[in-house]
Design a protein around this motif. Structure first.
Motif, PDB file in Angstrom:
ATOM      1  N   VAL A   3       1.329  -1.424   0.019  1.00  0.00           N
ATOM      2  CA  VAL A   3       0.321   0.406   0.255  1.00  0.00           C
ATOM      3  C   VAL A   3       0.897   1.124  -0.178  1.00  0.00           C
ATOM      4  O   VAL A   3       1.701   1.535   0.561  1.00  0.00           O
ATOM      5  CB  VAL A   3      -1.152   0.067   1.215  1.00  0.00           C
ATOM      6  N   ARG A   4       0.424   1.721  -1.144  1.00  0.00           N
ATOM      7  CA  ARG A   4       1.559   3.403  -0.883  1.00  0.00           C
ATOM      8  C   ARG A   4       0.476   4.496  -0.389  1.00  0.00           C
ATOM      9  O   ARG A   4      -0.990   4.867  -0.708  1.00  0.00           O
ATOM     10  CB  ARG A   4       1.464   3.678  -2.283  1.00  0.00           C
ATOM     11  N   GLN A  10       5.728   3.505   1.242  1.00  0.00           N
ATOM     12  CA  GLN A  10       5.447   2.304   1.561  1.00  0.00           C
ATOM     13  C   GLN A  10       4.798   1.513   2.402  1.00  0.00           C
ATOM     14  O   GLN A  10       5.969   1.610   2.995  1.00  0.00           O
ATOM     15  CB  GLN A  10       5.383   1.272  -0.405  1.00  0.00           C
ATOM     16  N   VAL A  51      -2.821   2.064   7.792  1.00  0.00           N
ATOM     17  CA  VAL A  51      -2.036   1.679   7.016  1.00  0.00           C
ATOM     18  C   VAL A  51      -0.809   1.377   8.010  1.00  0.00           C
ATOM     19  O   VAL A  51      -0.470   0.983   7.749  1.00  0.00           O
ATOM     20  CB  VAL A  51      -1.944   1.846   6.257  1.00  0.00           C
ATOM     21  N   SER A  66       2.081  -1.110  -6.329  1.00  0.00           N
ATOM     22  CA  SER A  66       1.657  -0.448  -5.082  1.00  0.00           C
ATOM     23  C   SER A  66       0.927  -1.547  -5.842  1.00  0.00           C
ATOM     24  O   SER A  66       0.264  -1.311  -6.713  1.00  0.00           O
ATOM     25  CB  SER A  66       1.632   0.496  -4.817  1.00  0.00           C
ATOM     26  N   LEU A  68      -2.447  -0.766  -3.815  1.00  0.00           N
ATOM     27  CA  LEU A  68      -3.293  -0.098  -3.724  1.00  0.00           C
ATOM     28  C   LEU A  68      -2.272   1.707  -3.139  1.00  0.00           C
ATOM     29  O   LEU A  68      -1.943   1.588  -2.711  1.00  0.00           O
ATOM     30  CB  LEU A  68      -4.175  -0.733  -2.673  1.00  0.00           C
ATOM     31  N   LEU A  70      -3.247   4.997  -1.827  1.00  0.00           N
ATOM     32  CA  LEU A  70      -4.157   6.052  -0.389  1.00  0.00           C
ATOM     33  C   LEU A  70      -3.210   7.750  -0.975  1.00  0.00           C
ATOM     34  O   LEU A  70      -2.574   7.778  -0.927  1.00  0.00           O
ATOM     35  CB  LEU A  70      -4.242   4.916   0.791  1.00  0.00           C
ATOM     36  N   ILE A  90     -10.352   1.818  -1.202  1.00  0.00           N
ATOM     37  CA  ILE A  90     -10.044  -0.152  -1.576  1.00  0.00           C
ATOM     38  C   ILE A  90     -10.730  -0.680  -1.903  1.00  0.00           C
ATOM     39  O   ILE A  90     -11.905  -0.575  -1.837  1.00  0.00           O
ATOM     40  CB  ILE A  90      -9.568  -0.421  -0.107  1.00  0.00           C
TER      41      ILE A  90
END
Length: 92
Positions: A3-4, A10, A51, A66, A68, A70, A90
């Protein structure tokens, strides 16, 4: 899953954490639809904090694809709206 958070870096998260993240994402989507700016800001912060809390940060010199992405913590409601899919930020 990687996830970034835009502008930060990340994190690697176990799939088991996505239930909690999806709950916050649903809340964020509802606040955006209702124009609740204060709620949006609070829930976006909670989502990004989750996160950071649940994930393991990747070193700055490591760049993984990544799965995902955000928004940054200071993203506006309009900036986040442009990132949304039918499922919110998401998928699932």
């Amino acid at each position: 899953m990687i996830v970034r958070i835009m502008g930060e870096g990340q994190w690697k998260l176990a799939d088991s954490h996505f239930g909690e993240l999806n709950g916050l994402d649903d809340e964020l989507l509802a606040e955006m639809e209702n124009g609740d700016t204060d709620g949006f800001r609070r829930t976006l912060g909670a989502l990004l904090d989750a996160v950071r809390r649940l994930g393991e940060p990747l070193p700055d010199d490591v760049l993984e694809p990544s799965e995902l992405i955000l928004p940054a913590p200071d993203a506006s409601l309009e900036e986040v709206r442009k990132m949304l899919t039918d499922d919110g930020l998401i998928p699932g």
